[in-house]
Design a protein around this motif. Sequence first.
Motif, PDB file in Angstrom:
ATOM      1  N   VAL B 200       0.674  -0.929   0.110  1.00  0.00           N
ATOM      2  CA  VAL B 200       0.067  -0.110  -0.030  1.00  0.00           C
ATOM      3  C   VAL B 200       0.941   1.581  -0.350  1.00  0.00           C
ATOM      4  O   VAL B 200       0.489   2.412  -0.629  1.00  0.00           O
ATOM      5  N   GLY B 201       1.940   1.388   0.926  1.00  0.00           N
ATOM      6  CA  GLY B 201       3.100   2.136   0.163  1.00  0.00           C
ATOM      7  C   GLY B 201       2.764   3.832   1.504  1.00  0.00           C
ATOM      8  O   GLY B 201       1.977   4.239   0.695  1.00  0.00           O
ATOM      9  N   ILE B 202       2.356   2.973   2.735  1.00  0.00           N
ATOM     10  CA  ILE B 202       1.479   5.197   3.434  1.00  0.00           C
ATOM     11  C   ILE B 202       2.461   5.154   3.583  1.00  0.00           C
ATOM     12  O   ILE B 202       3.850   5.061   4.085  1.00  0.00           O
ATOM     13  N   ASP B 203       1.900   6.773   3.279  1.00  0.00           N
ATOM     14  CA  ASP B 203       2.991   7.697   4.012  1.00  0.00           C
ATOM     15  C   ASP B 203       2.587   8.458   5.045  1.00  0.00           C
ATOM     16  O   ASP B 203       0.963   9.438   4.498  1.00  0.00           O
ATOM     17  N   PRO B 204       2.580   8.672   6.299  1.00  0.00           N
ATOM     18  CA  PRO B 204       2.074   9.091   7.167  1.00  0.00           C
ATOM     19  C   PRO B 204       1.942  10.996   6.889  1.00  0.00           C
ATOM     20  O   PRO B 204       0.848  11.504   7.833  1.00  0.00           O
ATOM     21  N   ASP B 205       2.660  11.124   6.214  1.00  0.00           N
ATOM     22  CA  ASP B 205       2.071  13.145   5.976  1.00  0.00           C
ATOM     23  C   ASP B 205       0.924  13.101   5.286  1.00  0.00           C
ATOM     24  O   ASP B 205       0.946  14.454   4.587  1.00  0.00           O
ATOM     25  N   LYS B 206       0.542  12.210   4.085  1.00  0.00           N
ATOM     26  CA  LYS B 206      -0.202  12.617   3.330  1.00  0.00           C
ATOM     27  C   LYS B 206      -1.102  11.815   3.848  1.00  0.00           C
ATOM     28  O   LYS B 206      -2.335  12.172   3.280  1.00  0.00           O
ATOM     29  N   ASP B 207      -1.327  10.001   3.785  1.00  0.00           N
ATOM     30  CA  ASP B 207      -2.594   9.188   4.425  1.00  0.00           C
ATOM     31  C   ASP B 207      -3.301   9.717   5.522  1.00  0.00           C
ATOM     32  O   ASP B 207      -2.895   9.946   6.232  1.00  0.00           O
ATOM     33  N   LEU B 208      -4.773   9.419   5.611  1.00  0.00           N
ATOM     34  CA  LEU B 208      -5.870   9.661   6.530  1.00  0.00           C
ATOM     35  C   LEU B 208      -6.676   8.204   6.002  1.00  0.00           C
ATOM     36  O   LEU B 208      -6.618   8.103   4.545  1.00  0.00           O
ATOM     37  N   GLY B 209      -7.240   7.881   7.190  1.00  0.00           N
ATOM     38  CA  GLY B 209      -7.707   6.097   7.000  1.00  0.00           C
ATOM     39  C   GLY B 209      -9.233   6.936   7.543  1.00  0.00           C
ATOM     40  O   GLY B 209      -9.143   7.866   8.803  1.00  0.00           O
ATOM     41  N   VAL B 210     -10.334   6.020   7.290  1.00  0.00           N
ATOM     42  CA  VAL B 210     -11.529   6.283   7.790  1.00  0.00           C
ATOM     43  C   VAL B 210     -12.596   4.846   8.020  1.00  0.00           C
ATOM     44  O   VAL B 210     -11.989   4.043   7.135  1.00  0.00           O
ATOM     45  N   SER B 211     -12.138   4.969   9.775  1.00  0.00           N
ATOM     46  CA  SER B 211     -13.205   2.813  10.447  1.00  0.00           C
ATOM     47  C   SER B 211     -14.181   3.563   9.853  1.00  0.00           C
ATOM     48  O   SER B 211     -13.982   3.996  11.589  1.00  0.00           O
ATOM     49  N   TRP B 212     -14.678   2.582  10.150  1.00  0.00           N
ATOM     50  CA  TRP B 212     -16.796   2.335  10.986  1.00  0.00           C
ATOM     51  C   TRP B 212     -16.581   1.167  11.436  1.00  0.00           C
ATOM     52  O   TRP B 212     -17.364   0.322  11.813  1.00  0.00           O
ATOM     53  N   LEU B 213     -15.231   0.540  11.535  1.00  0.00           N
ATOM     54  CA  LEU B 213     -15.641  -1.147  11.607  1.00  0.00           C
ATOM     55  C   LEU B 213     -15.749  -0.947  13.730  1.00  0.00           C
ATOM     56  O   LEU B 213     -15.023  -0.828  13.328  1.00  0.00           O
ATOM     57  N   PRO B 214     -16.212  -2.906  12.551  1.00  0.00           N
ATOM     58  CA  PRO B 214     -16.133  -2.933  14.941  1.00  0.00           C
ATOM     59  C   PRO B 214     -14.597  -2.931  15.526  1.00  0.00           C
ATOM     60  O   PRO B 214     -13.883  -3.281  14.761  1.00  0.00           O
ATOM     61  N   LEU B 215     -14.418  -2.734  16.552  1.00  0.00           N
ATOM     62  CA  LEU B 215     -12.698  -2.838  17.660  1.00  0.00           C
ATOM     63  C   LEU B 215     -12.915  -3.836  18.178  1.00  0.00           C
ATOM     64  O   LEU B 215     -11.894  -4.845  17.759  1.00  0.00           O
ATOM     65  N   TYR B 216     -14.064  -4.864  17.739  1.00  0.00           N
ATOM     66  CA  TYR B 216     -13.447  -6.546  18.160  1.00  0.00           C
ATOM     67  C   TYR B 216     -13.290  -7.019  17.354  1.00  0.00           C
ATOM     68  O   TYR B 216     -13.040  -8.748  17.359  1.00  0.00           O
ATOM     69  N   HIS B 217     -13.118  -6.967  15.850  1.00  0.00           N
ATOM     70  CA  HIS B 217     -12.905  -7.875  14.241  1.00  0.00           C
ATOM     71  C   HIS B 217     -11.000  -7.489  13.844  1.00  0.00           C
ATOM     72  O   HIS B 217     -11.185  -5.518  14.506  1.00  0.00           O
ATOM     73  N   ASP B 218     -11.157  -7.984  13.703  1.00  0.00           N
ATOM     74  CA  ASP B 218      -9.432  -8.609  13.426  1.00  0.00           C
ATOM     75  C   ASP B 218      -8.919  -6.971  12.334  1.00  0.00           C
ATOM     76  O   ASP B 218      -8.372  -5.698  12.136  1.00  0.00           O
ATOM     77  N   MET B 219      -9.821  -6.240  11.212  1.00  0.00           N
ATOM     78  CA  MET B 219     -10.032  -5.700  10.073  1.00  0.00           C
ATOM     79  C   MET B 219      -9.793  -4.596  10.761  1.00  0.00           C
ATOM     80  O   MET B 219      -9.416  -3.673  10.316  1.00  0.00           O
TER      81      MET B 219
END
Lengths: 82, 596
Positions: B200-219
């Motif tokens: 994926v090549g994540i760049d912490p200066d540029k990338d931003l994630g959004v997640s609604w996934l349940p936090l008890y699940h691995d993903m």
Amino acid sequence: MDEAKILDLIKEALNDVAPGREADFAKVTLTSTIEDLGLDSIATMEMVGYLEEQVDATFPDEDLAKVSSIMDLTALVRASQT
Amino acid sequence: MNQTPFSTVAEAVAHVADHWPENGYTFQDDAGVETFYPFGQIELDTAQRAGAMQAMGLKKGDRIGLVIIEPEQFVLTFLAALRVGIIPVPLYPPLSMGNLDAYAQRTTNILRNANARVLIASGRLQNLLWSQVDAVPSLDRLVKADDLLAQDAPTFPDIKPDDIAFLQYTSGSTSEPKGVIVTHDNLVANANGVMGGHSVGIDPDKDLGVSWLPLYHDMGLIGFVISPILWGMQVVFMPTMRFIKRPGSWMDTITKHKATTSFAPNFAYALLAKKAKPAMLDRWDLSHMRLFGCGAEPINPATMRAFTEVMSTRCGMSRNALMPAYGMAEATLAIALKPVADHMRTNLVKAELFQQEGKADPIDEGYQGQVLEHVSCGPCFPLHQVRVRAEDGRLLPEGQEGELCLKGPSVTPGYFENPKATAAAFQDGWLRTGDLGYVLDGEVYVTGRIKDLVILNGRNLHPQSIEWEVAQVEGVRKGNVVAFSRPGAASEELVIVLESRATKTEADRLALRQNVQKQVLRKMSVNPADIVIVDVGMLPKTSSGKLQRRKTRQQYLTHGVGHEGSRTAGSSASTVTLARHMAKGVWSRTKAALRK
């Protein structure tokens, strides 16, 4: 909002979430259980989302967990309106 | 960046702010109101919570259960435990209506299996969880997550890379839960595999994630809480229910934050499609999105293509954004991903040859027969290996279907205090995934499953648990129930086949079907897509009288289990025609909107 109106709204929400089952949902009454609706957990919460939008409220998760009949759900909607 | 600068998650939480002081996590509440925590604040707050845990007498190696709805409370509590070596066991909160008893039982079984000492829960869930303290002998107390405030600073023990970080209880049946051990080594290896420059090549200066996934699940937990903190990446967390109730809020949040990455199971893309209205499509801007990952359940290529078509035409999304992924809790999270710069790739193979011989032979021009479409999940991560084995253990050549077996630093050392299950999961040091698939040109294709598992909306269900509930219904012949899945456009669908002596008329059969449906809804919160009643002795069994789930499923899919007008065709992968037909229904509203 009185109970009859809320029941109509619930039926409207059900028809929105599961189109094509009007005949089933017409039979829903205050004493019907959530299982009687024949919806899975995602569809059930979609239905709740529709209701919330219509009455402009957010029902707390812990209250929803205790709902087992249409009557309970109706009470939740009424409580949100006071 | 190809690898995280940290060797454990504990080290990352303590020092991530030294590297990326501006970055942090944003938490939404149920109404969408946001609170930003810079990584430095997360360091301070987790230290305070860790101190509170130690003040309760908890020490390194102890297990605690977590049932926390609010993402903010969950993340801070979970990371606090990891910093001092306390082992959290994330559990799902009671989310749906009307099945509290079944929920409580499942929670009890997991807490007992993990020998948890303390249960930390949302304040608003306290009265639903009190009974756990009596039901679980090892459990000393129930604590409110927002009460974790310490006066004294914690003592940080030495956390080593091979220490257990937490336990994932997504596998195993309701009665015999199995906790997958996840070490800090596993987490670091998996984060490097997913986020590194070669994938994926994540760049912490540029990338931003959004997640609604349940936090008890691995993903949701590993993909968006752990990997990003090892990488210094910003994430916005939405409550899961906010997405389920209002799916559009997912894209609204992505638009607002100019997010670049998100992940979800197949069903979520179908649900979003169903709920998208023209006005929403007008306001969503997905032009910053580099990737929409898709995993945790079978991927329907037609649903993915329809999503790409609408979102790229209307919302500026890149046509390469959708990223199929393959993985499982036993491999920490993912093990293969579609390369970022490529289109989603599928392999069209001759259906008959594949179904009979397991040979994935791509169709050639002019081929007239039935076709199966398999989605490529891309190559395996560096340092990880996949190989395909026949039932007798033989290694299979490229393009031949068999059991996918994995090796590499992301693979779990085993199940918690369960040497028997651990021994069964490995063969010569390779993890047996229980998934069927093949490798072609170095890419992994998942085609089905050997293990008995039904995956509905990303949730793993053991057929035994469902069958046991159905057997309680009057009129069902005890021990003669089979539950399995069939492919669907949004998610897999549950099919139940049962034997009954009691049904003489069509009205009897209708009543029995309704009772079975209610029982499954009440106990499992799942709506069966089809319930088939067959005569006594019609279910396939082995010579020793054991039910044959796979054979029943195969018969069902080819119209063989006393079933008229079966709606499904194909093998574990849906046929192209079928998939197109189903996706058409899901997307019809959005497409109609598009034409306006």
